[in-house]
Design a protein around this motif. Structure first.
Motif, short mmCIF file in Angstrom:
data_model
loop_
_atom_site.label_atom_id
_atom_site.label_comp_id
_atom_site.label_asym_id
_atom_site.label_seq_id
_atom_site.Cartn_x
_atom_site.Cartn_y
_atom_site.Cartn_z
N PRO A 123 -51.39 24.48 -18.09
CA PRO A 123 -52.35 25.08 -19.03
C PRO A 123 -51.70 25.46 -20.35
O PRO A 123 -52.30 25.32 -21.41
CB PRO A 123 -52.84 26.33 -18.29
CG PRO A 123 -52.56 26.08 -16.86
CD PRO A 123 -51.35 25.20 -16.80
N VAL A 124 -50.47 25.99 -20.30
CA VAL A 124 -49.70 26.24 -21.53
C VAL A 124 -48.87 24.98 -21.74
O VAL A 124 -47.95 24.70 -20.99
CB VAL A 124 -48.79 27.47 -21.36
CG1 VAL A 124 -47.96 27.69 -22.62
CG2 VAL A 124 -49.61 28.71 -21.03
N GLN A 125 -49.21 24.23 -22.78
CA GLN A 125 -48.61 22.90 -22.93
C GLN A 125 -47.19 22.92 -23.47
O GLN A 125 -46.39 22.05 -23.17
CB GLN A 125 -49.50 22.07 -23.85
CG GLN A 125 -50.80 21.66 -23.19
CD GLN A 125 -50.68 20.35 -22.45
OE1 GLN A 125 -50.53 19.30 -23.06
NE2 GLN A 125 -50.73 20.39 -21.13
N LEU A 159 -43.93 21.66 -21.95
CA LEU A 159 -44.05 21.74 -20.49
C LEU A 159 -44.81 20.53 -19.97
O LEU A 159 -44.53 20.01 -18.89
CB LEU A 159 -44.75 23.05 -20.09
CG LEU A 159 -44.06 24.33 -20.61
CD1 LEU A 159 -44.80 25.57 -20.12
CD2 LEU A 159 -42.59 24.39 -20.19
N GLN A 160 -45.77 20.05 -20.77
CA GLN A 160 -46.48 18.82 -20.41
C GLN A 160 -45.49 17.65 -20.35
O GLN A 160 -45.47 16.87 -19.40
CB GLN A 160 -47.58 18.53 -21.45
CG GLN A 160 -48.17 17.13 -21.42
CD GLN A 160 -49.18 16.92 -20.32
OE1 GLN A 160 -49.95 17.82 -19.99
NE2 GLN A 160 -49.19 15.74 -19.73
N THR A 167 -39.93 20.42 -4.94
CA THR A 167 -38.93 21.44 -4.64
C THR A 167 -37.63 21.14 -5.38
O THR A 167 -37.41 20.01 -5.85
CB THR A 167 -38.63 21.49 -3.13
OG1 THR A 167 -38.21 20.18 -2.72
CG2 THR A 167 -39.85 21.91 -2.35
N GLY A 168 -36.76 22.16 -5.45
CA GLY A 168 -35.43 21.99 -6.02
C GLY A 168 -35.46 21.42 -7.42
O GLY A 168 -36.17 21.93 -8.29
N ARG A 169 -34.73 20.34 -7.64
CA ARG A 169 -34.63 19.81 -9.01
C ARG A 169 -35.94 19.16 -9.48
O ARG A 169 -36.09 18.81 -10.64
CB ARG A 169 -33.46 18.84 -9.14
CG ARG A 169 -33.67 17.47 -8.55
CD ARG A 169 -32.47 16.57 -8.84
NE ARG A 169 -32.75 15.18 -8.48
CZ ARG A 169 -33.27 14.30 -9.30
NH1 ARG A 169 -33.58 14.62 -10.53
NH2 ARG A 169 -33.48 13.05 -8.89
N PHE A 170 -36.90 19.00 -8.53
CA PHE A 170 -38.20 18.44 -8.92
C PHE A 170 -39.21 19.52 -9.27
O PHE A 170 -40.40 19.25 -9.41
CB PHE A 170 -38.77 17.58 -7.78
CG PHE A 170 -37.84 16.50 -7.30
CD1 PHE A 170 -37.46 15.47 -8.14
CD2 PHE A 170 -37.32 16.52 -6.02
CE1 PHE A 170 -36.59 14.48 -7.72
CE2 PHE A 170 -36.45 15.54 -5.58
CZ PHE A 170 -36.07 14.52 -6.44
N ALA A 171 -38.77 20.77 -9.35
CA ALA A 171 -39.72 21.86 -9.62
C ALA A 171 -40.33 21.71 -11.01
O ALA A 171 -39.62 21.60 -12.00
CB ALA A 171 -39.00 23.21 -9.51
N PRO A 172 -41.66 21.71 -11.09
CA PRO A 172 -42.31 21.63 -12.41
C PRO A 172 -42.24 22.96 -13.15
O PRO A 172 -41.83 23.97 -12.58
CB PRO A 172 -43.75 21.24 -12.07
CG PRO A 172 -43.95 21.56 -10.64
CD PRO A 172 -42.60 21.73 -9.98
N LEU A 173 -42.66 22.95 -14.41
CA LEU A 173 -42.39 24.10 -15.28
C LEU A 173 -43.65 24.71 -15.87
O LEU A 173 -43.60 25.23 -16.98
CB LEU A 173 -41.45 23.64 -16.42
CG LEU A 173 -40.09 23.11 -15.97
CD1 LEU A 173 -39.33 22.50 -17.14
CD2 LEU A 173 -39.27 24.22 -15.35
N ALA A 174 -44.74 24.74 -15.14
CA ALA A 174 -45.98 25.27 -15.72
C ALA A 174 -45.86 26.74 -16.12
O ALA A 174 -46.54 27.20 -17.03
CB ALA A 174 -47.14 25.11 -14.75
#
Ligand code: HEM
Length: 410
Positions: free
Chosen positions: A290-292, A319-320, A343-350
């Motif tokens: 939502p916060v790009q 973040l997009q 998980t881990g290094r694949f964690a997204p950053l929303a």
């Protein structure tokens, strides 16, 4: 999964300059950001007078170095009228975060769910059940998010219309990257209206403190007079209003759009809404954060992703872009796929990361979860209306513009 990118040699910023028309970025942000990333995950965009960071590793790296990529008031959001939690990296920031913690910490969320979120969702579903069709952005997610936040702020009596008008105006001001004077003026007027409305409430709260968010902020505010203490915390309260009222509704809308358009997920969740809902929420937040983008300024000459950036530069951490980086999320990053490993290094950053990681993430997730459970359990045969197709809208903040949907009235 694609192979990791080769590191880019240290270089001057001139070699990493993207000739982008801002209108193209506004017209189709994901496509424009993917083009930027293909050129380099760290590029300067002269037309926007700022750097754009679109690689997952590079955004994470910048967030882990707040001394080099610091927070600062952007010149288009001065309408907030003072220092706030987002633009301070020092002692003030720590104080604001400490003051919010009793209300927003994960351990407090069960109480908020029972007292605030569940009744708000139940009321919103009851109002929809017999209609059989509605735009679930305007008729469900926006009111639910606003009313849940109003409960948290102790501001139910202000009314949904006022609170919605406030956050729309603040959000337009925050995304006013093009410095439109009319938008700036409207955000300034809203900011002054919020000051005038909340000051008398703060006087009352100082005399009779409750255990709520504003009382906790007031208790730690700096200043000898109430006016000074109010001025110390009002900009942060406006950040809370903008974020708290808007983002859970945006995120809930995006997750719902993902669920209702992914055939296998849709049938599984409709049969058993609890199964996999958490994964669907995290994937929806990755799919359309939502916060790009979040803004930082370089405090010193530095490098990011091997690219040299001089001191005092505006750096947008997308973040997009990070959440769609094929080096981390694969070639199908643009698709909603809840069985994805996040998980881990694949964690997204929303929710961002590091010092300023979202203070309301647990509350936001609780609102999204309760709203989705309500819709999926209580509206039988819920489906998007094919006659009124939906699409994502927005550049700074992004979500489906509308989600026209139908269900069976029983
Ligand atoms: C799904 C919902 C939400 C999303 C995606 C979201 C996203 C974000 C992001 C990306 C940031 C980092 C900004 C930066 O680093 O510059 C942030 C910060 C913040 N958010 Fe949220 N947010 C959400 C819900 C909420 C809610 C419900 C609240 C309040 C109740 C809230 C309050 C805040 C505050 C106070 C900050 C500033 C934290 C700081 O500077 O230390 N957010 N949010």
């Amino acid at each position: 999964m694609t192979a990791p990118r080769q590191s880019i040699p240290a270089t001057t910023s001139a070699e990493y300059t993207a000739d982008v028309d801002p209108m193209d970025m506004l017209a189709d942000p994901p496509a424009a950001l993917a083009r930027l990333r293909a050129q380099s995950p760290v590029v300067y965009v002269p037309a926007m007078r700022s750097w754009w960071v679109t690689g997952h590793a590079e955004v994470l790296d910048a967030l882990s170095r707040p001394g080099e990529f610091g927070s600062r008031m952007l010149d288009h959001i001065t309408y907030l009228s003072g220092r706030n939690v987002l633009v301070d990296d020092g002692e003030h920031h720590r104080r604001y975060r400490r003051a919010m913690a009793p209300t927003l910490k994960p351990a407090a969320i069960g109480r908020h769910t029972a007292r605030i979120i569940a009744p708000v969702v139940a009321e919103a579903i009851a109002a929809l059940r017999d209609r059989g069709a509605a735009d679930l952005v305007a008729d469900f997610w926006e009111p639910v998010a606003v009313r849940c936040f109003a409960g948290l702020l102790g501001a139910n009596d202000l009314g949904e219309a006022t609170l919605r008008r406030w956050y729309h105006s603040l959000a337009l001001g925050a995304a006013n990257f093009m410095h439109d004077e009319g938008t700036a003026e409207q955000a300034r007027a809203t900011s002054e209206e919020i000051d005038a409305t909340l000051l008398p409430r703060m006087r009352e709260l100082e005399e009779h403190p409750d255990n709520g968010l504003v009382a906790h902020l007031l208790a730690m505010a700096a200043g000898a007079t109430l006016e000074e203490r109010a001025a110390d915390i009002l900009p942060t309260i406006k950040i809370l209003i903008g974020a708290g009222e808007q983002e859970p509704g945006h995120a809930g809308s995006s997750v719902l759009a993902g669920i209702l358009t992914a055939p296998d997920v849709r049938s599984r969740l409709l049969n058993d809404p609890d199964d996999g809902l958490g994964d669907a929420i995290e994937e929806g937040l990755r799919w359309c954060p939502p916060v790009q983008a979040i803004s930082r300024y370089t405090a010193v000459d530095t490098t990011l992703g091997g690219v040299s950036i001089a001191a005092d530069q505006w750096v947008n951490l997308s973040l997009q872009g990070a959440n769609h980086d094929p080096a981390v999320f694969g070639a199908d990053a643009a698709h909603f796929r809840p069985d994805r490993d996040l998980t881990g290094r694949f964690a997204p950053l929303a929710f961002g990361g590091g010092l300023h990681m979202c203070a309301g993430a647990s509350f936001g997730r609780a609102v999204i979860r309760a709203g989705l459970l309500g819709l999926l359990r209580e509206l039988p045969d819920l489906a998007l209306d094919p006659a009124r197709p939906w699409s994502f809208t927005g550049f700074g903040f992004r979500a489906p513009g509308a989600l026209w949907s139908t269900w069976r009235v029983v």
